[in-house]
Scaffold this active site. Structure first.
Site, PDB file in Angstrom:
ATOM      1  N   LYS A 184     -18.187   7.398  31.016  1.00 44.89           N
ATOM      2  CA  LYS A 184     -18.996   6.560  31.922  1.00 44.89           C
ATOM      3  C   LYS A 184     -18.832   7.220  33.285  1.00 44.89           C
ATOM      4  O   LYS A 184     -17.738   7.245  33.852  1.00 44.89           O
ATOM      5  CB  LYS A 184     -18.450   5.147  31.898  1.00 44.89           C
ATOM      6  N   GLY A 241      -9.362   4.678  38.816  1.00 49.83           N
ATOM      7  CA  GLY A 241     -10.135   3.992  39.848  1.00 49.83           C
ATOM      8  C   GLY A 241      -9.307   2.931  40.516  1.00 49.83           C
ATOM      9  O   GLY A 241      -8.068   3.001  40.533  1.00 49.83           O
ATOM     10  N   SER A 242      -9.990   1.933  41.052  1.00 49.46           N
ATOM     11  CA  SER A 242      -9.296   0.919  41.854  1.00 49.46           C
ATOM     12  C   SER A 242      -8.549  -0.086  40.980  1.00 49.46           C
ATOM     13  O   SER A 242      -8.835  -0.228  39.786  1.00 49.46           O
ATOM     14  CB  SER A 242     -10.323   0.160  42.703  1.00 49.46           C
ATOM     15  N   GLY A 245     -11.161  -2.841  39.786  1.00 44.72           N
ATOM     16  CA  GLY A 245     -12.025  -2.378  38.692  1.00 44.72           C
ATOM     17  C   GLY A 245     -11.231  -2.175  37.410  1.00 44.72           C
ATOM     18  O   GLY A 245     -11.639  -2.595  36.324  1.00 44.72           O
ATOM     19  N   GLY A 246     -10.075  -1.533  37.547  1.00 44.91           N
ATOM     20  CA  GLY A 246      -9.234  -1.267  36.372  1.00 44.91           C
ATOM     21  C   GLY A 246      -8.750  -2.552  35.726  1.00 44.91           C
ATOM     22  O   GLY A 246      -8.720  -2.677  34.511  1.00 44.91           O
ATOM     23  N   GLU A 265      -5.272   4.460  35.500  1.00 46.04           N
ATOM     24  CA  GLU A 265      -4.577   5.017  36.667  1.00 46.04           C
ATOM     25  C   GLU A 265      -5.194   4.335  37.862  1.00 46.04           C
ATOM     26  O   GLU A 265      -6.362   4.560  38.180  1.00 46.04           O
ATOM     27  CB  GLU A 265      -4.768   6.534  36.729  1.00 46.04           C
ATOM     28  N   CYS A 302      -4.975   9.426  45.359  1.00 47.75           N
ATOM     29  CA  CYS A 302      -4.220   8.280  44.835  1.00 47.75           C
ATOM     30  C   CYS A 302      -2.746   8.413  45.212  1.00 47.75           C
ATOM     31  O   CYS A 302      -2.009   7.435  45.218  1.00 47.75           O
ATOM     32  CB  CYS A 302      -4.381   8.185  43.333  1.00 47.75           C
ATOM     33  N   GLU A 394      -2.819  -0.952  48.715  1.00 45.90           N
ATOM     34  CA  GLU A 394      -3.425   0.318  49.106  1.00 45.90           C
ATOM     35  C   GLU A 394      -4.585   0.113  50.086  1.00 45.90           C
ATOM     36  O   GLU A 394      -5.432  -0.748  49.876  1.00 45.90           O
ATOM     37  CB  GLU A 394      -3.963   1.004  47.836  1.00 45.90           C
TER      38      GLU A 394
HETATM   39  P1  NAP Z   1     -13.660   1.876  41.390  1.00 42.03           P
HETATM   40  O1  NAP Z   1     -14.510   1.192  42.387  1.00 42.03           O
HETATM   41  O2  NAP Z   1     -12.681   1.054  40.650  1.00 42.03           O
HETATM   42  O3  NAP Z   1     -14.668   2.580  40.361  1.00 42.03           O
HETATM   43  C1  NAP Z   1     -14.201   3.231  39.199  1.00 42.03           C
HETATM   44  C2  NAP Z   1     -15.069   2.843  38.003  1.00 42.03           C
HETATM   45  O4  NAP Z   1     -14.831   1.478  37.662  1.00 42.03           O
HETATM   46  C3  NAP Z   1     -16.553   2.953  38.278  1.00 42.03           C
HETATM   47  O5  NAP Z   1     -17.173   3.500  37.157  1.00 42.03           O
HETATM   48  C4  NAP Z   1     -16.979   1.510  38.495  1.00 42.03           C
HETATM   49  O6  NAP Z   1     -18.304   1.275  38.101  1.00 42.03           O
HETATM   50  C5  NAP Z   1     -16.040   0.773  37.561  1.00 42.03           C
HETATM   51  N1  NAP Z   1     -15.805  -0.603  38.006  1.00 42.03           N
HETATM   52  C6  NAP Z   1     -15.420  -0.996  39.251  1.00 42.03           C
HETATM   53  N2  NAP Z   1     -15.272  -2.345  39.272  1.00 42.03           N
HETATM   54  C7  NAP Z   1     -15.553  -2.792  38.020  1.00 42.03           C
HETATM   55  C8  NAP Z   1     -15.587  -4.088  37.412  1.00 42.03           C
HETATM   56  N3  NAP Z   1     -15.258  -5.181  38.103  1.00 42.03           N
HETATM   57  N4  NAP Z   1     -15.918  -4.176  36.114  1.00 42.03           N
HETATM   58  C9  NAP Z   1     -16.229  -3.078  35.406  1.00 42.03           C
HETATM   59  N5  NAP Z   1     -16.238  -1.826  35.932  1.00 42.03           N
HETATM   60  C10 NAP Z   1     -15.903  -1.678  37.215  1.00 42.03           C
HETATM   61  O7  NAP Z   1     -12.799   3.049  42.022  1.00 42.03           O
HETATM   62  P2  NAP Z   1     -13.300   4.213  43.006  1.00 42.03           P
HETATM   63  O8  NAP Z   1     -13.733   3.637  44.280  1.00 42.03           O
HETATM   64  O9  NAP Z   1     -14.224   5.092  42.360  1.00 42.03           O
HETATM   65  O10 NAP Z   1     -11.938   5.071  43.194  1.00 42.03           O
HETATM   66  C11 NAP Z   1     -11.029   4.828  44.200  1.00 42.03           C
HETATM   67  C12 NAP Z   1      -9.744   4.223  43.645  1.00 42.03           C
HETATM   68  O11 NAP Z   1      -9.232   4.992  42.559  1.00 42.03           O
HETATM   69  C13 NAP Z   1      -8.615   4.171  44.639  1.00 42.03           C
HETATM   70  O12 NAP Z   1      -8.008   2.916  44.594  1.00 42.03           O
HETATM   71  C14 NAP Z   1      -7.650   5.265  44.164  1.00 42.03           C
HETATM   72  O13 NAP Z   1      -6.316   5.093  44.539  1.00 42.03           O
HETATM   73  C15 NAP Z   1      -7.837   5.165  42.697  1.00 42.03           C
HETATM   74  N6  NAP Z   1      -7.414   6.394  42.021  1.00 42.03           N
HETATM   75  C16 NAP Z   1      -6.284   6.400  41.274  1.00 42.03           C
HETATM   76  C17 NAP Z   1      -5.845   7.569  40.673  1.00 42.03           C
HETATM   77  C18 NAP Z   1      -4.587   7.592  39.846  1.00 42.03           C
HETATM   78  O14 NAP Z   1      -4.327   8.607  39.229  1.00 42.03           O
HETATM   79  N7  NAP Z   1      -3.824   6.530  39.803  1.00 42.03           N
HETATM   80  C19 NAP Z   1      -6.571   8.753  40.829  1.00 42.03           C
HETATM   81  C20 NAP Z   1      -7.724   8.716  41.585  1.00 42.03           C
HETATM   82  C21 NAP Z   1      -8.145   7.520  42.165  1.00 42.03           C
HETATM   83  P3  NAP Z   1     -19.447   1.089  39.234  1.00 42.03           P
HETATM   84  O15 NAP Z   1     -19.519   2.417  39.895  1.00 42.03           O
HETATM   85  O16 NAP Z   1     -20.657   0.723  38.532  1.00 42.03           O
HETATM   86  O17 NAP Z   1     -18.911   0.025  40.118  1.00 42.03           O
END
Ligand code: NAP
Length: 530
Positions: A184, A241-242, A245-246, A265, A302, A394
């Site tokens: 996705k 991701g966040s 979302g996660g 993650e 991250c 964060e």
């Molecule tokens: P994000 O907003 O959570 O988006 C990631 C994915 O999740 C997208 O495909 C998004 O789809 C989907 N999503 C978000 N909210 C959702 C929900 N309520 N229900 C279902 N699917 C949902 O994250 P991001 O803004 O791309 O990335 C930034 C975050 O990632 C930061 O918090 C960062 O720290 C974290 N991160 C962590 C790591 C690690 O290794 N731990 C590495 C990199 C990044 P849509 O686009 O359609 O919303």
């Protein structure tokens, strides 16, 4: 290179049957010439059904055959490096050097898993031979290996458009394990995603792999992402991701009639502890290296250091003074998307409004039309911090919180208050070792990777790496998403009891034809057994 805007299902580029969207350049606001189409629920179903059929064949592939496939993907990515770098830079506002480096890392990850497969012992086979004469009961012949789980859904991250995206670590490790992958995509880099998916498709054709071993789907997380996670034939999920979302997708994964593992993650603030002698000797140097780490990827790592903790005193004041002096010289940088920039600005404004937080300094002014983030450094007394633990959350971007403690005991109290983080850093001279020894057991319970005299940004590709940590930094703290052990997320143990030798998988057969290391009757051996 031509971009179709389509999705990829079962080896075919198809127009997504739902809405369309355009890619955006966050630095200029410009929209892409091409539009991209989102999948509908029927297309989700067809991608997963095809993947489940492909699994029947692909799960039986030898390690060598899978290694060749991974190496071919790597070659195909290298072949289109200039196109990926051009699109990746445009879609993310990350510098060309960073995208180039991240592509190298992505290629390196594929190579690392290929090498692991070629070595052949990653399933850690265990053989306990039968003891028919054991009293009072005979012991059966038991042989343990690993088998792949089935189709895996991978969610791309916005902030690592290659290394944690379409052909990133989750995809590489799932394919290495023998699992088909349905990605996705993240809407922040759809053209980059299509280029990478095209390279994987070329490798599929070259290696004559079942076409549905890989699919790429655009669509909203809430609808398409959730439908993928809930599909009965999906057997595991890799997510980067966040936390919000996660967590939503984790809940969907575990509340299915058949719950499945969800490897998320998530977010992390990555505390950095400065111990007394280190701070005394290097306050200015640490302030500068800290800012350099914070600025990486406009604070969108991250592993970005979001908290700096030390005991107050003259050395702490020197640290604050250097931070205050250097920060205004730091330029504003475009963030990955306008939405991410908006939420960064809101979180900084929230911090500005908290009376116990003091602003140390801000960076150069940001241009909001270019989705730029202004660096924002805050400080707080540990007593106030301990009364407001939400501040541990964060702030995704170039902001950090410096926590001033009254004593070493209070520093340990701050550490004890913490939840899970990906990394935790300690700056320590030899004189600090007794303090570090008190801090380490506290961090051991809360951190995925403890490091000394450095920062967590920059995650080495290594079999000894752990990238994960207790919740909320990840949803599955007993695994890693970086390093060779990431493969184990997508397999499960299978024990064969009293199974005829000819019917056993090759790694468990008596002859040990590949000469791999196995634990035989509790002793390591690479020899055949009788
Ligand atoms: P994000 O907003 O959570 O988006 C990631 C994915 O999740 C997208 O495909 C998004 O789809 C989907 N999503 C978000 N909210 C959702 C929900 N309520 N229900 C279902 N699917 C949902 O994250 P991001 O803004 O791309 O990335 C930034 C975050 O990632 C930061 O918090 C960062 O720290 C974290 N991160 C962590 C790591 C690690 O290794 N731990 C590495 C990199 C990044 P849509 O686009 O359609 O919303």
């Amino acid at each position: 290179m031509n971009i179709s805007g389509n999705i990829l299902i079962n080896g075919q580029w198809l127009a997504g049957a739902d809405s369309t969207f355009n890619a955006a350049n966050p630095a200029t606001g410009a929209k892409s010439a091409e539009s991209f189409s989102n999948a509908d629920l029927a297309q989700v179903d067809s991608a997963v059904e095809a993947a489940a059929t492909a699994f029947e064949t692909y799960s039986q592939y030898s390690d060598v055959k899978k290694a060749t496939f991974l190496r071919t993907i790597a070659e195909e990515l290298e072949n289109i490096r200039p196109d990926i770098v051009e699109r990746g830079t445009w879609e993310t506002a990350l510098p060309e050097m960073r995208i180039n480096g991240e592509l190298g890392r992505t290629i390196g990850q594929l190579g690392m898993f290929a090498q692991l497969l070629e070595k052949g012992d990653w399933k850690r086979p265990v053989i306990d031979q039968a003891q028919p004469d054991r009293a009072p009961l005979p012991k059966p012949d038991l042989r343990l290996t690993q088998v792949p789980l089935g189709p895996v859904v991978v969610f791309s991250a916005s902030n690592f458009p290659l290394a944690f995206s379409v052909a990133g670590g989750d995809t590489a490790s799932a394919l290495a394990a023998g699992c088909p992958v349905i990605v996705k995509t993240h809407s922040a880099h759809p053209a980059t995603s299509e280029l990478v998916a095209g390279a994987i498709l070329k490798a599929i054709v070259k290696c004559d792999v079942p076409k549905a071993v890989f699919a790429m789907i655009h669509g909203s997380g809430r609808i398409i992402g959730t439908a993928l996670v809930k599909h009965a034939k999906v057997k595991a999920v890799g997510f980067t991701g966040s936390i919000a979302g996660g967590r939503a997708l984790y809940n969907a994964a575990v509340s299915r009639p058949e719950p499945i593992p969800f490897f998320g993650e998530l977010g992390s603030t990555n505390p950095v502890f400065l111990l007394a002698a280190s701070l005394e000797q290097k306050a200015e140097q640490i302030a500068e290296s800290f800012l350099a780490s914070l600025m990486m990827g406009v604070g969108q790592f991250c592993t970005s250091p979001g908290m700096l903790i030390a005991v107050k005193g003259p050395a702490f004041d020197r640290l604050l003074a250097t931070l205050a002096e250097k920060t205004p010289t730091l330029g504003a940088g475009s963030m990955l998307t306008a939405g991410i920039c908006d939420s960064y600005n809101k979180l900084c404004a929230k911090r500005d409004a908290i009376s116990s937080l003091k602003s140390i300094a801000k960076g150069a002014a940001a241009d909001s039309s270019a989705s730029q983030a202004q660096v924002a450094l805050f400080s707080i007394d540990a007593t106030d911090y301990l009364a407001n633990l939400d501040l541990e959350e964060e702030v995704f971007g170039p902001s950090t919180l410096v926590i001033g403690c009254d004593s070493e005991a209070q520093m340990l109290e701050v550490a004890t208050s913490m939840k899970g983080h990906l990394t935790g850093a300690i700056f320590a001279q030899e004189q600090d070792h007794s303090s570090a020894a008190k801090l380490l057991p506290i961090l051991q319970q809360r951190i995925g990777r403890v490091l000394f005299d450095g920062y967590g940004t920059g995650v080495e590709l290594s079999s000894a790496m752990s990238h994960g940590g207790p919740y909320p930094s990840s949803s599955a703290s007993q695994t890693t998403s970086v390093g060779t052990r990431a493969i184990e997320r997508f397999t499960r143990p299978l024990c064969y009891q009293n199974t005829p030798d000819a019917l056993l998988p090759v790694e468990l057969q008596n002859a040990n034809p590949n000469g791999i290391m196995r634990l035989v009757n509790d002793k390591w051996s690479d020899k055949a057994i009788g």
